[in-house]
Design a protein around this motif. Structure first.
Motif, PDB file in Angstrom:
ATOM      1  N   PRO A 245       0.833  -1.211   0.000  1.00 30.03           N
ATOM      2  CA  PRO A 245       0.000   0.000   0.000  1.00 30.03           C
ATOM      3  C   PRO A 245       0.864   1.257   0.000  1.00 30.03           C
ATOM      4  CG  PRO A 245      -0.720  -1.558   1.692  1.00 30.03           C
ATOM      5  CD  PRO A 245       0.595  -2.054   1.177  1.00 30.03           C
ATOM      6  N   ALA A 246       0.313   2.331  -0.529  1.00 33.66           N
ATOM      7  CA  ALA A 246       1.033   3.606  -0.536  1.00 33.66           C
ATOM      8  C   ALA A 246       1.344   4.035   0.892  1.00 33.66           C
ATOM      9  CB  ALA A 246       0.193   4.668  -1.236  1.00 33.66           C
ATOM     10  N   ALA A 247       2.544   4.533   1.090  1.00 35.49           N
ATOM     11  CA  ALA A 247       2.974   4.919   2.435  1.00 35.49           C
ATOM     12  C   ALA A 247       2.630   6.379   2.709  1.00 35.49           C
ATOM     13  CB  ALA A 247       4.477   4.701   2.580  1.00 35.49           C
ATOM     14  N   ARG A 248       2.080   6.623   3.882  1.00 32.64           N
ATOM     15  CA  ARG A 248       1.805   7.996   4.298  1.00 32.64           C
ATOM     16  C   ARG A 248       3.079   8.636   4.833  1.00 32.64           C
ATOM     17  NH1 ARG A 248      -0.603   8.109   8.715  1.00 32.64           N
ATOM     18  NH2 ARG A 248      -0.676   5.856   9.080  1.00 32.64           N
TER      19      ARG A 248
ATOM     20  N   LYS B 155       6.273  16.722   9.129  1.00 32.13           N
ATOM     21  CA  LYS B 155       7.604  17.010   9.654  1.00 32.13           C
ATOM     22  C   LYS B 155       7.572  17.932  10.860  1.00 32.13           C
ATOM     23  CE  LYS B 155       9.807  16.303   5.160  1.00 32.13           C
ATOM     24  NZ  LYS B 155      10.611  16.908   4.064  1.00 32.13           N
ATOM     25  N   GLN B 156       6.453  18.612  11.072  1.00 31.68           N
ATOM     26  CA  GLN B 156       6.313  19.492  12.226  1.00 31.68           C
ATOM     27  C   GLN B 156       4.840  19.543  12.616  1.00 31.68           C
ATOM     28  OE1 GLN B 156       6.319  23.530   9.452  1.00 31.68           O
ATOM     29  NE2 GLN B 156       7.261  23.598  11.431  1.00 31.68           N
ATOM     30  N   PRO B 157       4.544  19.866  13.874  1.00 28.27           N
ATOM     31  CA  PRO B 157       3.144  19.974  14.295  1.00 28.27           C
ATOM     32  C   PRO B 157       2.407  21.021  13.462  1.00 28.27           C
ATOM     33  CG  PRO B 157       4.612  19.971  16.196  1.00 28.27           C
ATOM     34  CD  PRO B 157       5.483  20.109  14.985  1.00 28.27           C
ATOM     35  N   ALA B 158       1.115  20.820  13.311  1.00 29.07           N
ATOM     36  CA  ALA B 158       0.316  21.748  12.510  1.00 29.07           C
ATOM     37  C   ALA B 158       0.383  23.166  13.062  1.00 29.07           C
ATOM     38  CB  ALA B 158      -1.132  21.267  12.453  1.00 29.07           C
TER      39      ALA B 158
ATOM     40  N   GLU C  83       3.422  20.762   0.341  1.00 31.76           N
ATOM     41  CA  GLU C  83       3.772  19.434   0.854  1.00 31.76           C
ATOM     42  C   GLU C  83       3.405  19.297   2.330  1.00 31.76           C
ATOM     43  OE1 GLU C  83       4.727  16.652  -0.538  1.00 31.76           O
ATOM     44  OE2 GLU C  83       4.559  17.600  -2.508  1.00 31.76           O
ATOM     45  N   ALA C  84       3.672  20.341   3.109  1.00 27.03           N
ATOM     46  CA  ALA C  84       3.328  20.300   4.534  1.00 27.03           C
ATOM     47  C   ALA C  84       1.814  20.240   4.721  1.00 27.03           C
ATOM     48  CB  ALA C  84       3.903  21.519   5.248  1.00 27.03           C
ATOM     49  N   LEU C  85       1.088  21.033   3.945  1.00 23.98           N
ATOM     50  CA  LEU C  85      -0.375  21.022   4.024  1.00 23.98           C
ATOM     51  C   LEU C  85      -0.923  19.658   3.612  1.00 23.98           C
ATOM     52  CD1 LEU C  85      -0.988  24.546   2.472  1.00 23.98           C
ATOM     53  CD2 LEU C  85      -1.594  23.876   4.809  1.00 23.98           C
ATOM     54  N   HIS C  86      -0.335  19.091   2.575  1.00 29.43           N
ATOM     55  CA  HIS C  86      -0.752  17.765   2.103  1.00 29.43           C
ATOM     56  C   HIS C  86      -0.553  16.706   3.184  1.00 29.43           C
ATOM     57  CE1 HIS C  86      -0.701  13.959  -0.043  1.00 29.43           C
ATOM     58  NE2 HIS C  86       0.589  13.830   0.200  1.00 29.43           N
ATOM     59  N   SER C  87       0.611  16.695   3.818  1.00 26.96           N
ATOM     60  CA  SER C  87       0.895  15.662   4.820  1.00 26.96           C
ATOM     61  C   SER C  87      -0.022  15.796   6.034  1.00 26.96           C
ATOM     62  CB  SER C  87       2.363  15.720   5.251  1.00 26.96           C
ATOM     63  OG  SER C  87       2.667  16.958   5.863  1.00 26.96           O
ATOM     64  N   HIS C  88      -0.319  17.030   6.440  1.00 29.96           N
ATOM     65  CA  HIS C  88      -1.224  17.224   7.580  1.00 29.96           C
ATOM     66  C   HIS C  88      -2.662  16.842   7.212  1.00 29.96           C
ATOM     67  CE1 HIS C  88       1.253  18.885  10.761  1.00 29.96           C
ATOM     68  NE2 HIS C  88       1.886  19.631   9.874  1.00 29.96           N
ATOM     69  N   ALA C  89      -3.077  17.148   5.989  1.00 26.78           N
ATOM     70  CA  ALA C  89      -4.428  16.785   5.557  1.00 26.78           C
ATOM     71  C   ALA C  89      -4.593  15.268   5.521  1.00 26.78           C
ATOM     72  CB  ALA C  89      -4.717  17.382   4.180  1.00 26.78           C
ATOM     73  N   VAL C  90      -3.600  14.586   4.972  1.00 23.11           N
ATOM     74  CA  VAL C  90      -3.652  13.124   4.907  1.00 23.11           C
ATOM     75  C   VAL C  90      -3.673  12.526   6.308  1.00 23.11           C
ATOM     76  CG1 VAL C  90      -2.357  11.056   4.243  1.00 23.11           C
ATOM     77  CG2 VAL C  90      -2.581  12.950   2.635  1.00 23.11           C
ATOM     78  N   ASP C  91      -2.834  13.062   7.179  1.00 19.57           N
ATOM     79  CA  ASP C  91      -2.770  12.552   8.551  1.00 19.57           C
ATOM     80  C   ASP C  91      -4.110  12.729   9.263  1.00 19.57           C
ATOM     81  OD1 ASP C  91      -0.947  11.486  10.690  1.00 19.57           O
ATOM     82  OD2 ASP C  91      -1.549  13.340  11.691  1.00 19.57           O
ATOM     83  N   GLY C  92      -4.732  13.894   9.080  1.00 18.83           N
ATOM     84  CA  GLY C  92      -6.015  14.149   9.731  1.00 18.83           C
ATOM     85  C   GLY C  92      -7.136  13.296   9.172  1.00 18.83           C
ATOM     86  N   LEU C  93      -7.192  13.168   7.852  1.00 22.57           N
ATOM     87  CA  LEU C  93      -8.243  12.360   7.227  1.00 22.57           C
ATOM     88  C   LEU C  93      -8.071  10.879   7.563  1.00 22.57           C
ATOM     89  CD1 LEU C  93      -8.411  14.093   3.738  1.00 22.57           C
ATOM     90  CD2 LEU C  93     -10.227  14.052   5.455  1.00 22.57           C
ATOM     91  N   TYR C  94      -6.831  10.430   7.596  1.00 19.20           N
ATOM     92  CA  TYR C  94      -6.588   9.025   7.923  1.00 19.20           C
ATOM     93  C   TYR C  94      -7.057   8.716   9.350  1.00 19.20           C
ATOM     94  CZ  TYR C  94      -4.133   4.694   8.985  1.00 19.20           C
ATOM     95  OH  TYR C  94      -3.838   3.415   9.385  1.00 19.20           O
ATOM     96  N   SER C  95      -6.729   9.603  10.285  1.00 20.89           N
ATOM     97  CA  SER C  95      -7.086   9.369  11.688  1.00 20.89           C
ATOM     98  C   SER C  95      -8.587   9.470  11.927  1.00 20.89           C
ATOM     99  CB  SER C  95      -6.354  10.371  12.588  1.00 20.89           C
ATOM    100  OG  SER C  95      -4.962  10.241  12.456  1.00 20.89           O
ATOM    101  N   ASN C  96      -9.228  10.430  11.270  1.00 20.90           N
ATOM    102  CA  ASN C  96     -10.631  10.715  11.560  1.00 20.90           C
ATOM    103  C   ASN C  96     -11.618  10.012  10.640  1.00 20.90           C
ATOM    104  OD1 ASN C  96     -10.467  12.836  13.768  1.00 20.90           O
ATOM    105  ND2 ASN C  96      -9.143  13.755  12.226  1.00 20.90           N
ATOM    106  N   VAL C  97     -11.131   9.491   9.514  1.00 18.87           N
ATOM    107  CA  VAL C  97     -12.034   8.833   8.568  1.00 18.87           C
ATOM    108  C   VAL C  97     -11.610   7.387   8.312  1.00 18.87           C
ATOM    109  CG1 VAL C  97     -13.050   8.888   6.256  1.00 18.87           C
ATOM    110  CG2 VAL C  97     -12.576  11.036   7.460  1.00 18.87           C
TER     111      VAL C  97
ATOM    112  N   ALA D 299      -5.175   5.026   0.534  1.00 19.22           N
ATOM    113  CA  ALA D 299      -4.529   5.213  -0.768  1.00 19.22           C
ATOM    114  C   ALA D 299      -5.187   6.347  -1.552  1.00 19.22           C
ATOM    115  CB  ALA D 299      -4.589   3.915  -1.568  1.00 19.22           C
ATOM    116  N   SER D 300      -6.504   6.463  -1.425  1.00 23.52           N
ATOM    117  CA  SER D 300      -7.236   7.490  -2.177  1.00 23.52           C
ATOM    118  C   SER D 300      -6.939   8.887  -1.664  1.00 23.52           C
ATOM    119  CB  SER D 300      -8.742   7.215  -2.108  1.00 23.52           C
ATOM    120  OG  SER D 300      -9.062   5.970  -2.694  1.00 23.52           O
ATOM    121  N   ILE D 301      -6.940   9.054  -0.339  1.00 18.49           N
ATOM    122  CA  ILE D 301      -6.715  10.406   0.187  1.00 18.49           C
ATOM    123  C   ILE D 301      -5.289  10.868  -0.071  1.00 18.49           C
ATOM    124  CG2 ILE D 301      -8.512  10.226   1.955  1.00 18.49           C
ATOM    125  CD1 ILE D 301      -6.306   9.782   4.027  1.00 18.49           C
TER     126      ILE D 301
END
Length: 402
Positions: A209-212, A216-219, A347-361, A375-377
Motif C-alpha cells: 500500500p502507498a505509504a503515508r 515534519k512538524q506539528p500543525a 507538501e506540509a499542508l498535504h501531509s497534515h491533511a492526509v494525517d487528519g483524514l486518515y485518523s478521523n475517517v 490510498a485514495s486520500i
C-alpha cells in the motif's frame, strides 16, 4: 444507522443461499429471504440471535440493539413494499443497467467474498476479483466523463459558491480549477483496476500500500510560520485571523442566503420524487428546510472551526471587539501573505491533511475499506494542494476578493 442495519440483515440472510450468480439474483434472494423471515417466527428468532453479535463492539451498539429488538416489527412493515423483488433491486441499482450499477455491484461483491472465504472456494475468489475489476473500469469511465465533471462542478458552484458572498467569484475559480483535476485523478485511480481492487480487499494484494508521509512538524508550528497580524486589540496569529475572518464571513453569508439554498434543494430533491410524493415534498422542504439550514449553520463558528484546524491556539480572540471595516481592511492587507503561504507549503499542508483524514475517517472504516481510503486520500490530497498552490501563486484568489 437503521438503513445500514437493514442492509446487514439482508446480507446475513443471503449467506444461506447456495450461490450468488449475479448481483441482481443475489439481491432478489436477500429480499425474498427477508420477506420469509417476516412471516416465520422461528426464522426471525434465529435471525435476531445471529445478528445480535453485530451490535457488540460497534460505535452504535445502543441504537443497534434497539433496532434489533424491533426487527420483527420492521420486517412486518417493510414486507408489503418488498413483494416485487425485481422492482426493489432495480431501485437499489442491483438489477438493470444505470450509471450507478457498478457501485452497487461492488457492494455485493463483499458478500460474495465472504461466501468464498467460508466455502474456501478459490474459483469464487477469482470471480470476485474479476468482477471487481470490471466494475472499477466502468466507474473509471463514469468518473472520467466530461458531463460527470461538469455536474460535480456546477453542483458545488450552485450550492456553495452562490452563497459565498464577495468570495463567490474566487470560489467559482477555485472549483473550476480544482474539480477537473480531482476527477481526472479519480478516473486514473479506478482505471488502475488491479491496484484499486487490491486496495478494496477484493483481489489479492499485488503491491505494498502507498505509504503515508508523517508531518515534519506539528500543525500549529506550520501555521505560526505565516506570521502575526497587528490589530487595534493586539496581535493575533495571521493564520488564526484570516481563517476566523473567512469562516465567519462564509457562515454569515450561508445564513443570510439560506432560503435560496433551501429553494435549490427543493428543486433538486422534490423533482426526483415519485408523482404522488412531489407535492408533500415541496410543502415539507418549503416550510422547514430554511430552518434546518439555519440551525445547522449556527452549530459552527469561525473560531471553533479554525481551532479544530490548529490554525488558532489561544482562547483570546482579537476579532471580537474589532469593527467590521478594520477586519476587512486587515484581511485584504494580508491576503497576499496567505496566498504566498499556500503556494510555498503545499507538501506540509498535504501531509497534515492526509494525517487528519486518515485518523478521523479511514481508521474508523471497516478494514476492507480502510486501505482504499488511505490510498485514495494520499493521491487526491496531493493533487488538491498542488492545484491550490498553483492558484495561490497566480494571485487569482485575492484579486477576486479584495
Amino acid at each position: 444507522m437503521k438503513s445500514i442495519f437493514v442492509f446487514a440483515v439482508l446480507a446475513a440472510l443471503a449467506l444461506g443461499a447456495q450461490s450468488a450468480p449475479s448481483p441482481c439474483e443475489s439481491c432478489k434472494s436477500m429480499v425474498q429471504n427477508f420477506i420469509d423471515a417476516s412471516k416465520d417466527r422461528m426464522k426471525m428468532a434465529q435471525l435476531k440471535v445471529s445478528l445480535s453479535m453485530l451490535c457488540v463492539g460497534t460505535s452504535h451498539q445502543s441504537d443497534c440493539s434497539k433496532t434489533l429488538d424491533k426487527l420483527d416489527f420492521i420486517a412486518y412493515k417493510l414486507a408489503p413494499y418488498l413483494a416485487d423483488t425485481s422492482a426493489v433491486c432495480s431501485k437499489l441499482q442491483m438489477c438493470g443497467e444505470s450509471q450507478f450499477s457498478p457501485l452497487a455491484r461492488l457492494a455485493m461483491l463483499y458478500l460474495k467474498k465472504s461466501e468464498a472465504i467460508v466455502a474456501n472456494d478459490n474459483i469464487m475468489r477469482q470471480e470476485v476479483c474479476d468482477e471487481c475489476q470490471a466494475s472499477t473500469a466502468q466507474i473509471g469511465k463514469l468518473v472520467g466523463d466530461e458531463f460527470t465533471t461538469y455536474a460535480v462542478k456546477s453542483t458545488l458552484q450552485r450550492f456553495v459558491c452562490k452563497s459565498a458572498g464577495k468570495a463567490h467569484k474566487a470560489c467559482n475559480i477555485f472549483v473550476s480549477s480544482v474539480i477537473p483535476d480531482l476527477m481526472t485523478e479519480m478516473k486514473d485511480m479506478f482505471t488502475e483496476k488491479e491496484l484499486m481492487c487490491s486496495n478494496m480487499g477484493l483481489c489479492s494484494a499485488t503491491s505494498k500500500p502507498a505509504a503515508r508521509e508523517a508531518p515534519k512538524q506539528p500543525a500549529s508550528e506550520m501555521w505560526k510560520s505565516m506570521g502575526m497580524v497587528k490589530t487595534s486589540n493586539g496581535e493575533e496569529l495571521m493564520s488564526c485571523f484570516e481563517c476566523t475572518l473567512s469562516a465567519d464571513a462564509l457562515l454569515q453569508e450561508f445564513i443570510d442566503k439560506r432560503q435560496g439554498t433551501a429553494d435549490d434543494i427543493q428543486t433538486v430533491a422534490c423533482n426526483k420524487m415519485v408523482a404522488n410524493w412531489t407535492d408533500g415534498c415541496n410543502d415539507f422542504v418549503h416550510m422547514y428546510m430554511s430552518t434546518v439550514l439555519f440551525l445547522t449553520y449556527n452549530q459552527f463558528d469561525g473560531r471553533g472551526i479554525c481551532t479544530m484546524m490548529h490554525s488558532c491556539e489561544k482562547k483570546e480572540n482579537a476579532l471580537v471587539e474589532m469593527a467590521m471595516s478594520e477586519k476587512v481592511m486587515l484581511g485584504c492587507e494580508n491576503c497576499k501573505a496567505v496566498e504566498h503561504f499556500f503556494a510555498q507549503n503545499q507538501e506540509a499542508l498535504h501531509s497534515h491533511a492526509v494525517d487528519g483524514l486518515y485518523s478521523n475517517v479511514c481508521q474508523k472504516l471497516p478494514t476492507a475499506l480502510g486501505t482504499m481510503c488511505e490510498a485514495s486520500i494520499i493521491r487526491l490530497s496531493r493533487k488538491f494542494f498542488a492545484r491550490t498552490a498553483d492558484l495561490a501563486a497566480s494571485g487569482a484568489m485575492c484579486s477576486q476578493m479584495c
